[in-house]
Design a protein around this motif. Structure first.
Motif, PDB file in Angstrom:
ATOM      1  N   ASP A  33       0.804  -1.234   0.000  1.00 39.45           N
ATOM      2  CA  ASP A  33       0.000   0.000   0.000  1.00 39.45           C
ATOM      3  C   ASP A  33       0.830   1.274   0.000  1.00 39.45           C
ATOM      4  O   ASP A  33       0.264   2.372  -0.093  1.00 39.45           O
ATOM      5  CB  ASP A  33      -1.022  -0.005   1.143  1.00 39.45           C
ATOM      6  N   MET A  34       2.162   1.147   0.059  1.00 34.60           N
ATOM      7  CA  MET A  34       2.993   2.341  -0.135  1.00 34.60           C
ATOM      8  C   MET A  34       2.728   2.895  -1.539  1.00 34.60           C
ATOM      9  O   MET A  34       2.730   4.115  -1.750  1.00 34.60           O
ATOM     10  CB  MET A  34       4.472   1.965   0.043  1.00 34.60           C
ATOM     11  N   ILE A  35       2.472   1.996  -2.470  1.00 32.48           N
ATOM     12  CA  ILE A  35       2.198   2.425  -3.850  1.00 32.48           C
ATOM     13  C   ILE A  35       0.869   3.194  -3.912  1.00 32.48           C
ATOM     14  O   ILE A  35       0.734   4.145  -4.686  1.00 32.48           O
ATOM     15  CB  ILE A  35       2.234   1.210  -4.814  1.00 32.48           C
ATOM     16  N   THR A  36      -0.083   2.821  -3.066  1.00 32.26           N
ATOM     17  CA  THR A  36      -1.362   3.555  -3.006  1.00 32.26           C
ATOM     18  C   THR A  36      -1.085   5.017  -2.650  1.00 32.26           C
ATOM     19  O   THR A  36      -1.595   5.941  -3.271  1.00 32.26           O
ATOM     20  CB  THR A  36      -2.279   2.927  -1.920  1.00 32.26           C
ATOM     21  N   GLU A  50      -0.326  10.767  -4.395  1.00 34.04           N
ATOM     22  CA  GLU A  50       0.367  12.045  -4.194  1.00 34.04           C
ATOM     23  C   GLU A  50       1.256  12.482  -5.326  1.00 34.04           C
ATOM     24  O   GLU A  50       1.548  13.653  -5.476  1.00 34.04           O
ATOM     25  CB  GLU A  50       1.154  11.998  -2.889  1.00 34.04           C
ATOM     26  N   ILE A  51       1.748  11.491  -6.078  1.00 30.35           N
ATOM     27  CA  ILE A  51       2.669  11.864  -7.172  1.00 30.35           C
ATOM     28  C   ILE A  51       2.135  11.263  -8.469  1.00 30.35           C
ATOM     29  O   ILE A  51       2.633  10.242  -8.941  1.00 30.35           O
ATOM     30  CB  ILE A  51       4.106  11.340  -6.910  1.00 30.35           C
ATOM     31  N   PRO A  52       1.127  11.887  -9.053  1.00 36.74           N
ATOM     32  CA  PRO A  52       0.594  11.327 -10.296  1.00 36.74           C
ATOM     33  C   PRO A  52       1.615  11.437 -11.425  1.00 36.74           C
ATOM     34  O   PRO A  52       2.535  12.249 -11.355  1.00 36.74           O
ATOM     35  CB  PRO A  52      -0.650  12.184 -10.579  1.00 36.74           C
ATOM     36  N   GLY A  53       1.461  10.613 -12.423  1.00 32.38           N
ATOM     37  CA  GLY A  53       2.318  10.708 -13.603  1.00 32.38           C
ATOM     38  C   GLY A  53       3.561   9.854 -13.540  1.00 32.38           C
ATOM     39  O   GLY A  53       4.373   9.871 -14.463  1.00 32.38           O
ATOM     40  N   LYS A  54       3.766   9.095 -12.464  1.00 30.57           N
ATOM     41  CA  LYS A  54       4.930   8.189 -12.395  1.00 30.57           C
ATOM     42  C   LYS A  54       4.427   6.755 -12.560  1.00 30.57           C
ATOM     43  O   LYS A  54       3.309   6.438 -12.136  1.00 30.57           O
ATOM     44  CB  LYS A  54       5.629   8.316 -11.039  1.00 30.57           C
ATOM     45  N   LYS A  55       5.273   5.913 -13.143  1.00 31.48           N
ATOM     46  CA  LYS A  55       4.909   4.497 -13.259  1.00 31.48           C
ATOM     47  C   LYS A  55       5.561   3.757 -12.102  1.00 31.48           C
ATOM     48  O   LYS A  55       6.792   3.754 -11.981  1.00 31.48           O
ATOM     49  CB  LYS A  55       5.409   3.932 -14.589  1.00 31.48           C
ATOM     50  N   LEU A  56       4.744   3.145 -11.288  1.00 31.05           N
ATOM     51  CA  LEU A  56       5.257   2.484 -10.081  1.00 31.05           C
ATOM     52  C   LEU A  56       4.896   1.003 -10.121  1.00 31.05           C
ATOM     53  O   LEU A  56       3.737   0.652 -10.344  1.00 31.05           O
ATOM     54  CB  LEU A  56       4.637   3.130  -8.837  1.00 31.05           C
ATOM     55  N   TYR A  57       5.901   0.163  -9.885  1.00 27.57           N
ATOM     56  CA  TYR A  57       5.665  -1.288  -9.903  1.00 27.57           C
ATOM     57  C   TYR A  57       6.131  -1.875  -8.570  1.00 27.57           C
ATOM     58  O   TYR A  57       7.186  -1.506  -8.058  1.00 27.57           O
ATOM     59  CB  TYR A  57       6.461  -1.957 -11.028  1.00 27.57           C
ATOM     60  N   PRO A  58       5.357  -2.837  -8.024  1.00 27.53           N
ATOM     61  CA  PRO A  58       5.809  -3.448  -6.768  1.00 27.53           C
ATOM     62  C   PRO A  58       6.966  -4.409  -7.012  1.00 27.53           C
ATOM     63  O   PRO A  58       6.977  -5.119  -8.016  1.00 27.53           O
ATOM     64  CB  PRO A  58       4.573  -4.202  -6.277  1.00 27.53           C
ATOM     65  N   LEU A  59       7.941  -4.407  -6.110  1.00 29.30           N
ATOM     66  CA  LEU A  59       9.029  -5.392  -6.195  1.00 29.30           C
ATOM     67  C   LEU A  59       8.453  -6.776  -5.891  1.00 29.30           C
ATOM     68  O   LEU A  59       8.859  -7.775  -6.474  1.00 29.30           O
ATOM     69  CB  LEU A  59      10.135  -5.003  -5.205  1.00 29.30           C
ATOM     70  N   LEU A  60       7.494  -6.823  -4.981  1.00 29.53           N
ATOM     71  CA  LEU A  60       6.808  -8.085  -4.681  1.00 29.53           C
ATOM     72  C   LEU A  60       5.353  -7.788  -4.325  1.00 29.53           C
ATOM     73  O   LEU A  60       5.083  -7.128  -3.319  1.00 29.53           O
ATOM     74  CB  LEU A  60       7.492  -8.791  -3.488  1.00 29.53           C
ATOM     75  N   GLU A  61       4.433  -8.289  -5.157  1.00 31.27           N
ATOM     76  CA  GLU A  61       3.004  -8.017  -4.920  1.00 31.27           C
ATOM     77  C   GLU A  61       2.509  -8.592  -3.609  1.00 31.27           C
ATOM     78  O   GLU A  61       1.575  -8.092  -2.999  1.00 31.27           O
ATOM     79  CB  GLU A  61       2.166  -8.607  -6.055  1.00 31.27           C
ATOM     80  N   GLY A  62       3.157  -9.675  -3.169  1.00 29.10           N
ATOM     81  CA  GLY A  62       2.695 -10.346  -1.947  1.00 29.10           C
ATOM     82  C   GLY A  62       3.256  -9.735  -0.668  1.00 29.10           C
ATOM     83  O   GLY A  62       3.085 -10.309   0.408  1.00 29.10           O
ATOM     84  N   ALA A  63       3.913  -8.587  -0.763  1.00 33.28           N
ATOM     85  CA  ALA A  63       4.449  -7.946   0.458  1.00 33.28           C
ATOM     86  C   ALA A  63       3.312  -7.201   1.160  1.00 33.28           C
ATOM     87  O   ALA A  63       3.099  -5.997   0.961  1.00 33.28           O
ATOM     88  CB  ALA A  63       5.593  -7.003   0.090  1.00 33.28           C
ATOM     89  N   ILE A  64       2.572  -7.929   1.957  1.00 30.21           N
ATOM     90  CA  ILE A  64       1.378  -7.367   2.620  1.00 30.21           C
ATOM     91  C   ILE A  64       1.517  -7.531   4.134  1.00 30.21           C
ATOM     92  O   ILE A  64       1.738  -8.640   4.615  1.00 30.21           O
ATOM     93  CB  ILE A  64       0.102  -8.090   2.132  1.00 30.21           C
ATOM     94  N   CYS A  65       1.401  -6.439   4.857  1.00 34.88           N
ATOM     95  CA  CYS A  65       1.451  -6.502   6.321  1.00 34.88           C
ATOM     96  C   CYS A  65       0.020  -6.728   6.817  1.00 34.88           C
ATOM     97  O   CYS A  65      -0.792  -5.795   6.836  1.00 34.88           O
ATOM     98  CB  CYS A  65       2.028  -5.204   6.884  1.00 34.88           C
ATOM     99  N   GLY A  66      -0.265  -7.971   7.195  1.00 35.43           N
ATOM    100  CA  GLY A  66      -1.635  -8.370   7.540  1.00 35.43           C
ATOM    101  C   GLY A  66      -2.251  -7.550   8.653  1.00 35.43           C
ATOM    102  O   GLY A  66      -3.423  -7.161   8.568  1.00 35.43           O
ATOM    103  N   THR A  67      -1.476  -7.226   9.678  1.00 44.87           N
ATOM    104  CA  THR A  67      -2.081  -6.526  10.819  1.00 44.87           C
ATOM    105  C   THR A  67      -2.379  -5.055  10.486  1.00 44.87           C
ATOM    106  O   THR A  67      -3.313  -4.476  11.036  1.00 44.87           O
ATOM    107  CB  THR A  67      -1.196  -6.639  12.076  1.00 44.87           C
TER     108      THR A  67
END
Ligand code: 13P
Ligand code: SF4
Length: 304
Positions: free
Chosen positions: A238-241, A246-263
């Protein structure tokens, strides 16, 4: 979008003279209603500037809300879901830190803010991923007991001449540990023009393979100021969210889609509404622990 729930939250916030603080890893619905979004350091600083508020709703994990309480013991600090714990913070029990201090009486003690309050009371200072090196250099000691994150400790060790002694051995974030060197190699091939950024909680070989190693707040600043348009982001998803809003116009890709902090994802709009309405679940730290921990929090805030 749930407008009536959002309106209810807004109205309750006014009635209760409350503020909603949220970490960058919160899901979009929480990011959208937060009064202040930030990394751990920014949240600590904000928590020290809210004299005019009576109630704080903290959408983050336990150690963040506890730190806000330590700074504001007279305020009501509530967390929408009390189960939102950071497992890394619990990897360093108070007794283990005391034992390490006995073994290294000449070492200064720096605890990552991701630590429990009972351990914080025995630290000389705290740090976050945004200021770890600066805080290390701010202490007069040549040897530093550093914990609980071994990877952040190694990140600092590569930049300082002081001796960093990890406590405990192997303390880590299970989310960042999911990211491997192969993920960096894959993304380099997939996005050859992208700058690859990771968080210092990643393994050291991942850090060394990336172009930048930054806190979540550091990522936001770096990308906003960069002329480059493509970035691979190695941290919680969700850092990408936050970056996208806040910074439109940049292409952002996750290094790992499964990096999710459950809590971090336990908080919902309904729980925020209920926390505001009922003024609970409350975060409390025993008075003596809060008082003693405040020294380390203050040292970090002064040195930042
Ligand atoms: P930041 O201080 O960079 O936001 O990191 C906090 C955290 O828990 C990372 O996992
Ligand atoms: Fe803790 Fe890792 Fe979640 Fe950060 S991402 S709050 S270190 S478990």
């Amino acid at each position: 979008m749930n407008n009536s729930l959002q309106d209810e939250i807004k109205q309750l916030k006014e009635e209760k003279n409350a503020i909603i603080l949220a970490h960058n890893y919160q899901p979009k619905e929480i990011q959208d209603i937060a009064d202040f979004l930030g990394d751990s350091l920014e949240l600590c600083i904000k928590a020290s500037e809210i004299e005019d508020k009576d109630l704080v709703v903290f959408c983050g994990v336990d150690f963040m809300a506890e730190t806000a309480y330590i700074i504001n013991p007279d305020k009501k600090i509530v967390i929408p879901d009390l189960e939102a714990e950071c497992p890394m913070a619990h990897m360093l029990p108070e007794e283990e830190l005391l034992k390490a201090k006995e073994e290294h009486p000449d070492a200064g003690v720096i605890l990552y803010v991701n630590s429990i309050a009972e351990a914080k009371q025995h630290a000389d200072t705290l740090c976050t991923s945004a200021n770890a090196l600066k805080i290390t250099e701010s202490l007069p000691h040549d040897k530093i007991l550093f914990g609980p994150d071994t990877n952040l400790g190694r990140h600092v060790q590569e930049k300082t001449s002081k001796e960093i002694i990890p406590v405990p051995q192997g303390g880590h974030c299970y989310v960042h540990k999911l990211i491997h060197l192969e993920d960096v190699e894959l993304k380099r091939k997939e996005y050859p023009n992208a700058i690859i950024i990771c968080h210092p909680e990643c393994n050291i070989e991942v850090q060394n393979a990336c172009d930048e190693v930054l806190s979540t707040g550091g990522m936001l600043k770096f990308i906003a100021e960069s002329d480059s348009t493509e970035f691979v982001i190695g941290t919680e998803i969700d850092m990408i969210t936050r970056l996208n809003s806040e910074i439109p116009g940049k292409k952002l890709y996750p290094l790992l889609e499964g990096a999710i902090c459950g809590t971090m994802k336990l908080h919902t709009l309904e729980k925020v509404r209920d926390a505001l309405k009922n003024e609970k679940p409350m975060i409390e730290v025993p008075d003596d622990v809060a008082e003693k921990s405040l020294n380390a929090v203050k040292h970090m805030l002064d040195a930042s």
